[in-house]
Design an enzyme around this catalytic site. Structure first.
Site, short mmCIF file in Angstrom:
data_model
loop_
_atom_site.label_atom_id
_atom_site.label_comp_id
_atom_site.label_asym_id
_atom_site.label_seq_id
_atom_site.Cartn_x
_atom_site.Cartn_y
_atom_site.Cartn_z
CG HIS A 19 -10.49 -3.69 1.40
ND1 HIS A 19 -9.13 -3.62 2.08
CD2 HIS A 19 -9.85 -3.54 0.05
CE1 HIS A 19 -8.16 -3.69 1.68
NE2 HIS A 19 -8.63 -3.62 0.14
CG HIS B 202 -2.23 -0.90 1.19
ND1 HIS B 202 -3.08 -1.21 2.08
CD2 HIS B 202 -2.53 -1.48 -0.18
CE1 HIS B 202 -4.31 -2.06 1.45
NE2 HIS B 202 -3.58 -2.19 0.21
CG HIS C 6 -10.76 -6.77 -1.58
ND1 HIS C 6 -11.42 -5.83 -2.10
CD2 HIS C 6 -9.49 -6.46 -1.91
CE1 HIS C 6 -10.76 -4.80 -2.81
NE2 HIS C 6 -9.51 -5.40 -2.73
CG HIS D 281 -1.85 -9.52 -1.37
ND1 HIS D 281 -2.75 -9.74 -2.20
CD2 HIS D 281 -0.61 -9.09 -2.02
CE1 HIS D 281 -2.17 -9.54 -3.31
NE2 HIS D 281 -0.77 -9.01 -3.24
NE ARG E 129 -2.24 -4.78 -5.83
CZ ARG E 129 -1.17 -4.24 -5.16
NH1 ARG E 129 -0.09 -4.80 -4.64
NH2 ARG E 129 -1.18 -2.81 -4.94
CG ASP F 194 -9.19 -2.12 -5.59
OD1 ASP F 194 -7.93 -1.69 -5.81
OD2 ASP F 194 -9.34 -3.02 -4.49
CG ASP G 82 -4.12 -0.84 -6.20
OD1 ASP G 82 -5.12 -0.44 -6.46
OD2 ASP G 82 -3.86 -1.75 -5.24
CD GLU H 107 -7.02 -4.69 -7.07
OE1 GLU H 107 -6.17 -3.80 -6.99
OE2 GLU H 107 -7.91 -4.92 -6.11
CE1 TYR I 252 2.90 -6.76 -4.81
CE2 TYR I 252 2.35 -8.92 -3.74
CZ TYR I 252 1.84 -7.61 -4.42
OH TYR I 252 0.65 -7.53 -4.83
CD GLU J 205 -6.41 -7.31 -4.60
OE1 GLU J 205 -5.40 -6.39 -4.39
OE2 GLU J 205 -7.59 -7.03 -4.21
N1 GLY Z 1 -6.24 -1.13 -3.68
C1 GLY Z 1 -6.29 -1.83 -2.35
C2 GLY Z 1 -6.56 -3.18 -2.58
O1 GLY Z 1 -6.23 -3.65 -3.79
O2 GLY Z 1 -7.04 -4.06 -1.80
MN MN Z 2 -8.04 -4.61 -4.12
MN MN Z 3 -6.11 -2.26 -5.49
#
Ligand code: GLY
Ligand code: MN
Ligand code: MN
Length: 439
Positions: free
Chosen positions: A360, A242, A353, A349, A405, A270, A259, A407, A387, A383
């Site tokens: 979220h 983040h 979500h 992660h 990433r 997102d 992102d 997403e 890393y 996503e």
């Molecule tokens: N942008 C925050 C996430 O991908 O969860």
């Molecule tokens: Mn996300």
């Molecule tokens: Mn995101």
């Protein structure tokens, strides 16, 4: 954004909620407060998601009560009557008259009388549902409770206190057609913002130049706010999940992880893309990118009603772990590496979500000790990422400092998955083309 369509949606949600509420229940919701940034300056206002969901009311200093069968009606709103002197500075605000005519309250009152009316309504109620964690109106609520207790008709042992989350989260999890339309608008604006940013990326520019491009496009498209702060991580900063500082200068062989998502009518997009600043992936970047993309595509392909939400992560973990072994970043058997969570060093992660009013979004991921099954109308992200820390000693130096990433935002339909963000390129060739030629 005080549309009649939104008000019709809110009315329908209140009706559904009231139909399920016990006759002795009371639901108390509060508008979000304004928050001081510094001096006389406030942060841009964002309504509380629960309050917005049930009222569509965009301003601060307001409370809503749902009280089935009360003499004043089921739905009561409290707000501030406009003051000419204040409106001179900040413009006209919504008063009790508009609370009835526009926001369809059965009755509307000034906030000053909230404690008195609340105290009366508490008499005979048992289940009290509330969401006040964001509220600045806590004192009014406490005064109402104390008044009710002093009346001696009420006894605190008769009340059971609950958060509204069990009442509203399941409703919020399944999106209506109206909500999907708003989410598509947030996604479309965000897709354009990513496109423009990828085309404008230049070695020697700073990460914040990309952030500026994204913000400009989003606002031009009617998203007056981002759904969360933009993440523009170049080079090793792409490994910070983040990352928000966005002030590094972009270097020749950097990957850039963006992102970013806009908010439209309260709904979040997102989206993440990762691309080479130069417009050409290096060999290692290409291998890792292709692996993340393969995991993401496989996870999206598995989405349909009745699969477990956990399946998304399971698929991603197996593909990433297998690929990491093939590339020599992990050693051992895939089954052992998964069982011992060895992949966590490079992928730490969840793969998905819920997405909605909150980036979220609310809604349980587990039900009765089991992963939730997907249902039409749910919107979720997919996503996966990899890393490799800049100082990771367990891998060949050529892999260090790479973060990737990818997403997308997915609607579960009756037949499978609809990728709301499908218009944004993500194959190796398409990403290179877009960065190099804007195609
Ligand atoms: N942008 C925050 C996430 O991908 O969860
Ligand atoms: Mn996300
Ligand atoms: Mn995101």
């Amino acid at each position: 954004m005080i549309g009649s369509e939104l008000q019709a949606q809110c009315a329908e949600r209140r009706q559904r909620l009231l139909a399920d509420l016990p006759a002795d229940a009371l639901v108390l919701l509060s508008a979000a407060p304004t928050v001081i940034r510094n001096g006389d300056v406030h942060y841009p206002y964002r309504q509380d998601s629960y309050f917005w969901y049930l009222t569509g009311y965009p301003e601060t200093d307001a409370m809503a009560l749902l009280v089935p069968g009360s003499p004043q009606g089921d739905y009561l709103l409290f707000n501030q009557p406009g003051h000419h002197a204040a409106e001179r500075w900040s413009g006209k605000t919504i008063g009790p008259t508009e609370a009835k005519t526009i926001f369809q309250a059965d009755a509307a009152f000034a906030l000053d009388v909230f404690p008195e009316i609340f105290a009366e309504l508490l008499l005979g109620r048992q289940a009290i549902y509330f969401a006040l964690e964001q509220s600045s109106l806590y004192q009014l609520v406490m005064t109402g409770i104390e008044t009710a207790l002093q009346s001696r008709v009420c006894d605190r042992s008769q009340w059971t206190l609950h958060h509204v989350s069990p009442l509203l989260d399941e409703m919020r999890l399944i999106k209506s057609d109206y909500e999907i339309q708003q989410m598509q608008r947030a996604v479309d604006a965000s897709v354009l913002a990513h496109r423009q940013a990828m085309q404008s990326a230049q070695i020697g520019h700073y990460e914040y130049h990309l952030e500026a491009s994204i913000l400009n496009t989003l606002v031009q498209q009617g998203c007056r706010s981002v759904a969360y702060p933009c993440i523009v991580g170049s080079g090793p900063n792409a490994c910070v999940l983040h990352y928000q500082k966005n002030y590094r200068q972009i270097q020749q062989d950097d990957l850039i992880l963006v992102d970013a998502g806009g908010e439209y009518a309260g709904y979040a997009a997102d989206i993440t893309r990762t691309f080479p600043a130069s417009g050409r992936f290096t060999a290692q970047q290409r291998d890792l990118y292709q692996l993340v993309l393969q995991a993401q595509q496989a996870a999206i392909d598995c989405i349909e009603p009745n699969i477990y939400w956990d399946d998304i992560q399971t698929i991603v973990v197996r593909i990433l772990t297998t690929g990491l072994v093939d590339l020599g970043l992990l050693t051992g058997t895939v089954d052992d590496l998964i069982a011992t969570h060895a992949y966590l060093e490079f992928y730490m992660h969840q793969a998905s979500h819920w997405l909605g009013l909150d980036v979220h979004d609310v809604g349980a991921y587990q039900c009765a000790g089991q992963s939730r099954v997907l249902q039409p109308g749910m919107v979720l992200t997919v996503e996966p990422g990899l890393y490799i820390e800049p100082n990771c000693q367990s891998v060949d130096p050529m892999w260090r400092g790479l973060g990737i990433r990818i997403e997308d935002d997915i609607l579960v339909t009756n037949h499978g998955a609809q990728v709301l963000s499908a218009a944004l390129p993500k194959t190796l060739d398409a990403v290179e083309q877009l960065v190099r030629h804007g195609l």
